[in-house]
Enzyme design. Structure first.
Site, PDB file in Angstrom:
ATOM      1  N   GLU A 170      46.180  33.320  31.445  1.00  9.91           N
ATOM      2  CA  GLU A 170      44.911  34.230  31.311  1.00  9.91           C
ATOM      3  C   GLU A 170      45.477  35.692  32.168  1.00  9.91           C
ATOM      4  O   GLU A 170      46.236  35.611  32.928  1.00  9.91           O
ATOM      5  CB  GLU A 170      44.145  33.749  32.106  1.00  9.91           C
ATOM      6  CG  GLU A 170      42.541  34.345  32.524  1.00  9.91           C
ATOM      7  CD  GLU A 170      41.789  34.567  31.128  1.00  9.91           C
ATOM      8  OE1 GLU A 170      42.463  35.392  30.111  1.00  9.91           O
ATOM      9  OE2 GLU A 170      40.688  34.398  30.856  1.00  9.91           O
ATOM     10  N   ASP A 171      44.772  36.821  31.758  1.00 11.15           N
ATOM     11  CA  ASP A 171      45.096  38.063  32.466  1.00 11.15           C
ATOM     12  C   ASP A 171      44.344  38.137  33.660  1.00 11.15           C
ATOM     13  O   ASP A 171      45.096  38.547  34.829  1.00 11.15           O
ATOM     14  CB  ASP A 171      44.663  38.978  31.371  1.00 11.15           C
ATOM     15  CG  ASP A 171      43.157  38.948  30.950  1.00 11.15           C
ATOM     16  OD1 ASP A 171      42.439  37.859  31.398  1.00 11.15           O
ATOM     17  OD2 ASP A 171      42.584  40.048  30.458  1.00 11.15           O
ATOM     18  N   ASP A 218      37.937  36.103  37.345  1.00 13.89           N
ATOM     19  CA  ASP A 218      36.688  36.802  37.510  1.00 13.89           C
ATOM     20  C   ASP A 218      35.690  35.762  38.230  1.00 13.89           C
ATOM     21  O   ASP A 218      35.656  35.397  39.305  1.00 13.89           O
ATOM     22  CB  ASP A 218      36.063  37.908  36.659  1.00 13.89           C
ATOM     23  CG  ASP A 218      35.220  38.855  37.077  1.00 13.89           C
ATOM     24  OD1 ASP A 218      35.549  39.647  37.790  1.00 13.89           O
ATOM     25  OD2 ASP A 218      34.096  38.715  36.739  1.00 13.89           O
TER      26      ASP A 218
HETATM   27  P1  IMP Z   1      35.532  35.012  34.297  1.00 15.90           P
HETATM   28  O1  IMP Z   1      35.288  34.089  33.093  1.00 15.90           O
HETATM   29  O2  IMP Z   1      34.420  35.509  34.780  1.00 15.90           O
HETATM   30  O3  IMP Z   1      36.686  34.365  35.120  1.00 15.90           O
HETATM   31  O4  IMP Z   1      36.238  36.282  33.196  1.00 15.90           O
HETATM   32  C1  IMP Z   1      37.294  36.332  32.875  1.00 15.90           C
HETATM   33  C2  IMP Z   1      37.512  37.526  31.950  1.00 15.90           C
HETATM   34  O5  IMP Z   1      36.657  38.588  32.029  1.00 15.90           O
HETATM   35  C3  IMP Z   1      38.824  37.999  31.725  1.00 15.90           C
HETATM   36  O6  IMP Z   1      39.692  37.134  30.766  1.00 15.90           O
HETATM   37  C4  IMP Z   1      38.785  39.447  31.383  1.00 15.90           C
HETATM   38  O7  IMP Z   1      38.620  39.560  29.798  1.00 15.90           O
HETATM   39  C5  IMP Z   1      37.561  39.634  31.709  1.00 15.90           C
HETATM   40  N1  IMP Z   1      37.748  40.656  32.925  1.00 15.90           N
HETATM   41  C6  IMP Z   1      37.054  40.314  34.454  1.00 15.90           C
HETATM   42  N2  IMP Z   1      37.787  41.121  35.105  1.00 15.90           N
HETATM   43  C7  IMP Z   1      38.020  42.232  34.659  1.00 15.90           C
HETATM   44  C8  IMP Z   1      38.629  43.615  34.774  1.00 15.90           C
HETATM   45  O8  IMP Z   1      38.522  44.054  35.902  1.00 15.90           O
HETATM   46  N3  IMP Z   1      39.070  44.177  33.813  1.00 15.90           N
HETATM   47  C9  IMP Z   1      39.104  43.816  32.482  1.00 15.90           C
HETATM   48  N4  IMP Z   1      38.597  42.767  32.043  1.00 15.90           N
HETATM   49  C10 IMP Z   1      38.242  41.920  33.115  1.00 15.90           C
HETATM   50 MG    MG Z   2      38.594  40.960  27.980  1.00 19.41          MG
END
Ligand code: IMP
Ligand code: MG
Length: 185
Positions: free
Chosen positions: A102-103, A106
């Protein structure tokens, strides 16, 4: 530096160091397992650059698969619900060791959902590697197995990460100038 980037958070040199370190940790851990196929499962689109660099540094034989999920709208705030847009077929992953690539983490919702999903689908093991982690933003409890770098709660782009599909091709990770998305998200 791109005009919409406020500051560089992870330089090309640091990214290279991170990738080599994480690859070495992965090799060390997976060397202990017995047999089986190791699949690097990239989450499109954000992980592609990290995935490409990481797979070159991992010495353990790997296969690759990709999946596309969406949790974000077009802005900088997570919508919270995960939708699978492109799936992998069950026969590709059954009895395999899956390492989800994963990149960034969040809220933690995407990865905690996917780990359960692959266990249900019959993977032998499921681990996660993320380039970036924003622990301050967590909404569900989730700890990745491998982390490139923990970063503060700022919206970042580059090295695969986007804002509204832009900036993915930048070779570094940078903080997006809020002016670039204000009134848009
Ligand atoms: P989560 O499910 O909230 O953990 O979201 C993860 C996804 O949100 C990542 O795969 C990204 O696509 C996107 N994301 C969260 N923070 C950022 C950021 O700072 N920049 C770009 N994409 C983000
Ligand atoms: Mg994204």
């Amino acid at each position: 530096m791109d005009k919409d980037i406020q500051k560089i958070l992870v330089s090309e040199e640091e990214l290279d160091t991170i990738v080599r370190r994480v690859a070495a940790q992965i090799d060390q851990d997976y060397a202990k397992r017995e047999g089986g196929r190791l699949i690097l499962l990239g989450i499109l689109k954000g992980s592609v650059v990290f995935m490409g660099d990481l797979m070159k540094r991992i010495r353990t034989p790997v296969e690759i698969e990709f999946m596309r999920v969406s949790s974000y709208g077009s802005g900088t705030v997570s919508s919270g619900d995960i939708r699978i847009i492109l799936d992998v077929s069950i026969k590709e992953i059954q009895n395999c060791d899956i390492l989800i690539v994963e990149d960034i983490i969040d809220s933690g919702r995407t990865l905690s959902y996917l780990v359960d999903y692959f266990k249900l689908k019959g993977a032998r093991s499921v681990r996660t590697v993320t380039l970036l982690d924003k622990p301050a933003r967590r909404e569900v409890e989730f700890t990745p197995d491998y982390v490139g770098k923990q970063i503060p709660d700022e919206f970042v782009v580059g090295y695969g990460l986007d804002y509204d599909e832009k900036y993915r091709a930048l070779p570094y990770v940078g903080v997006l100038d809020p002016k670039a998305y204000q009134g848009n998200s």
